[in-house]
Write an enzyme that holds these catalytic residues in place. Structure first.
Site, PDB file in Angstrom:
ATOM      1  N   LYS A 140       0.844  -1.195   0.000  1.00 41.75           N
ATOM      2  CA  LYS A 140       0.000   0.000   0.000  1.00 41.75           C
ATOM      3  C   LYS A 140       0.873   1.237   0.000  1.00 41.75           C
ATOM      4  O   LYS A 140       1.559   1.529   0.984  1.00 41.75           O
ATOM      5  CB  LYS A 140      -0.926   0.054   1.214  1.00 41.75           C
TER       6      LYS A 140
ATOM      7  N   GLU B 234      10.285   0.891  10.490  1.00 39.94           N
ATOM      8  CA  GLU B 234      11.272   1.963  10.329  1.00 39.94           C
ATOM      9  C   GLU B 234      10.508   3.260  10.521  1.00 39.94           C
ATOM     10  O   GLU B 234       9.709   3.662   9.680  1.00 39.94           O
ATOM     11  CB  GLU B 234      11.917   1.876   8.949  1.00 39.94           C
TER      12      GLU B 234
ATOM     13  N   CYS C 125      13.211  10.704   7.359  1.00 33.41           N
ATOM     14  CA  CYS C 125      13.128  10.199   8.733  1.00 33.41           C
ATOM     15  C   CYS C 125      14.466  10.306   9.454  1.00 33.41           C
ATOM     16  O   CYS C 125      14.502  10.476  10.672  1.00 33.41           O
ATOM     17  CB  CYS C 125      12.638   8.753   8.733  1.00 33.41           C
TER      18      CYS C 125
ATOM     19  N   GLU D 113       9.674  15.440  15.945  1.00 37.03           N
ATOM     20  CA  GLU D 113      10.020  15.379  14.529  1.00 37.03           C
ATOM     21  C   GLU D 113       9.129  16.341  13.740  1.00 37.03           C
ATOM     22  O   GLU D 113       7.916  16.161  13.673  1.00 37.03           O
ATOM     23  CB  GLU D 113       9.853  13.951  14.009  1.00 37.03           C
TER      24      GLU D 113
END
Length: 486
Positions: free
Chosen positions: A189, A263, A297, A394
């Site tokens: 997906k 991850e 990331c 983040e």
């Protein structure tokens, strides 16, 4: 759009746009199940060009029935694909890699249109790495017994894979290539804001004559991803994305037979010591946080600089930021493209406003942003402490928080003072200091005098809330084989 700061000696470049004519974007796309494009049972949604806000295509949204059909197709295909000799599987994977190279320009343009990243990044970084991953894992397909993963490694079965919007095609390659090499089949997906290169990859699978059902692609938003992760006949879950969603996935599969790799987010420290080459470090800092608009990331979003060189480094960094070009992602001169979505732009604005309220000192080069699309200038915050939210959370945008330190021990303490542990960078002239810092930093990847360097032969992954498992390298095979541990 070129920043209009007062930097002297800067070259002014005429626009050099890449042509869109190489890409044929269809008005609508279905789901890719059992080797064919089919209509979904759910509604449809639009994918937009984030640089212009224009609608690119209508995309089918897969519901639980569609996901079930995809998983069943993958299960049927698994019987033949898993029993196929590794040397034969490698031929298909190698063929995909060659087609990726042949259609590289088309893929790069489509990625930049749908994602917003500069064409020079998708052309020179993303797509070449995508092909390299398929070439690399094609080479492993007939050598699994020699990989140190047991005498007779066996595939897991059906892999359910959910990927993010920041590197749509590259994240697909990270997951699909090792899964196929190990004999698994895939239900993937893509992110709802960036489905187009995954759907073009489906066409490449057809072009390569990949057996039907080996790769299935179901488009949609969060509910589609939940259906993939939660399907009882999925044997392996691989996810790249936010820590919040990663935690939800871990809870959902807890106690099941499913093998999982996650991850997740990061808040990487980029540490500059007083003996570092300043100009080289500045280039690494710029690459670390402004590459792909900070949608990375492992971005070096926290700069830790030794006090004695902080003023010199900041002056050099501001000069360099004044040369960055913000604007049309298809212009070959553009350094910083569009923010991927209105939602992500809102998050960046919210967290930077909090940085202002908490007393951080914001600086950005003067630049004119386009009137349409989603844009945010390259920005740094000084006067930041460990307590600031912009130093802890983040942001996932082109925003750098700057902190200082005096000793290596203080640098380690500040760098590790985060719930994340994905990556870090160390800039110093002393090899012994690099080794010392790498040993002390709790990060899955530590770059030395560079940043954001990737290779398919090298494993990547994090500690703590940055997830678990590794992708890439020989270690990336273990995630797709029964009983394999490294």
């Amino acid at each position: 759009m070129v920043p209009t700061g007062s930097t002297t000696g800067r070259f002014e470049y005429a626009p050099a746009p890449e042509s869109r004519s190489i890409v044929d974007i269809k008005a609508s796309y279905g789901l890719f199940i059992d080797g064919e494009f089919v209509d979904g049972h759910g509604a449809s949604f639009k994918t937009l060009n984030p640089a212009t806000e224009e609608t690119l295509a209508e995309i089918a949204e897969a519901d639980e029935r569609d996901v079930d059909l995809a998983v069943k197709a993958a299960r049927r295909a698994f019987r033949g694909w898993s029993r196929m000799p590794g040397a034969e599987r490698s031929k298909y994977i190698y063929r995909i890699a060659r087609i990726l190279q042949e259609r590289a320009r088309e893929l790069a343009v489509l990625e930049s249109i749908d994602n917003g990243k500069p064409i020079k990044e998708s052309r020179d970084v993303d797509v070449p790495l995508v092909a390299a991953h398929f070439f690399y894992y094609a080479g492993w397909a007939d050598k699994l017994s020699y990989a140190g993963l047991g005498p007779d490694p066996q595939p897991l079965g059906v892999a359910g894979q959910v990927i993010p919007w920041n590197f749509p095609l590259l994240m697909l390659a990270w997951k699909v290539a090792p899964a196929l090499a190990c004999g698994n089949t895939v239900v993937l997906k893509p992110a709802e804001t960036t489905p187009l290169t995954a759907l073009l990859f489906a066409e490449i699978c057809q072009q390569a004559d990949l057996p039907p059902g080996v790769v299935n692609i179901v488009t949609g938003a969060g509910r589609t991803g939940q259906a993939v992760v939660g399907h009882p006949d999925v044997d392996k879950v691989a996810f790249t994305g936010s820590t919040e969603v990663g935690k939800a996935i871990a809870r959902a599969v807890a106690g099941s037979h499913k093998k999982v790799t996650l991850e997740l987010g990061g808040k990487a420290a980029n540490i500059v010591f007083d003996d570092a080459p300043i100009d080289q470090a500045v280039e690494g800092i710029v690459s670390g946080i402004f590459f792909n608009q900070g949608h990375v990331c492992c971005a070096g979003s926290r700069l830790l600089v030794q006090e004695s060189v902080a003023d010199e480094l900041m002056a050099s960094l501001k000069r360099r930021m004044g040369t960055l070009r913000v604007g049309d992602p298809l212009d070959k001169n553009t350094d910083i493209g569009a923010i991927n979505s209105a939602e992500q732009l809102g998050k960046i604005r919210e967290l930077t406003a909090i940085g202002d309220e908490e007393g951080g000192e914001r600086w950005a080069p003067a630049c004119d942003l386009p009137s349409s699309g989603y844009w945010f200038p390259p920005t740094i915050f000084t006067g930041v402490t460990q307590a600031h939210r912009i130093a802890r959370e983040e942001i996932f945008g082109p925003v750098l928080s700057v902190l200082t330190f005096r000793t290596p021990a203080e640098a380690v303490e500040k760098a590790n003072n985060t719930p994340f542990g994905l990556s870090a960078g160390v800039w110093t002239d002393k090899g012994s200091r690099i080794l010392h810092m790498a040993d002390k930093l709790r990060a899955g990847v530590v770059w030395a005098n560079t940043f954001n360097k990737f290779d398919p032969t090298s494993p990547f992954g994090g500690y703590k809330e940055s997830g678990y498992g590794r992708e890439g390298g020989r270690q990336g095979l273990a995630a797709y084989l029964k009983g394999a541990e490294l």
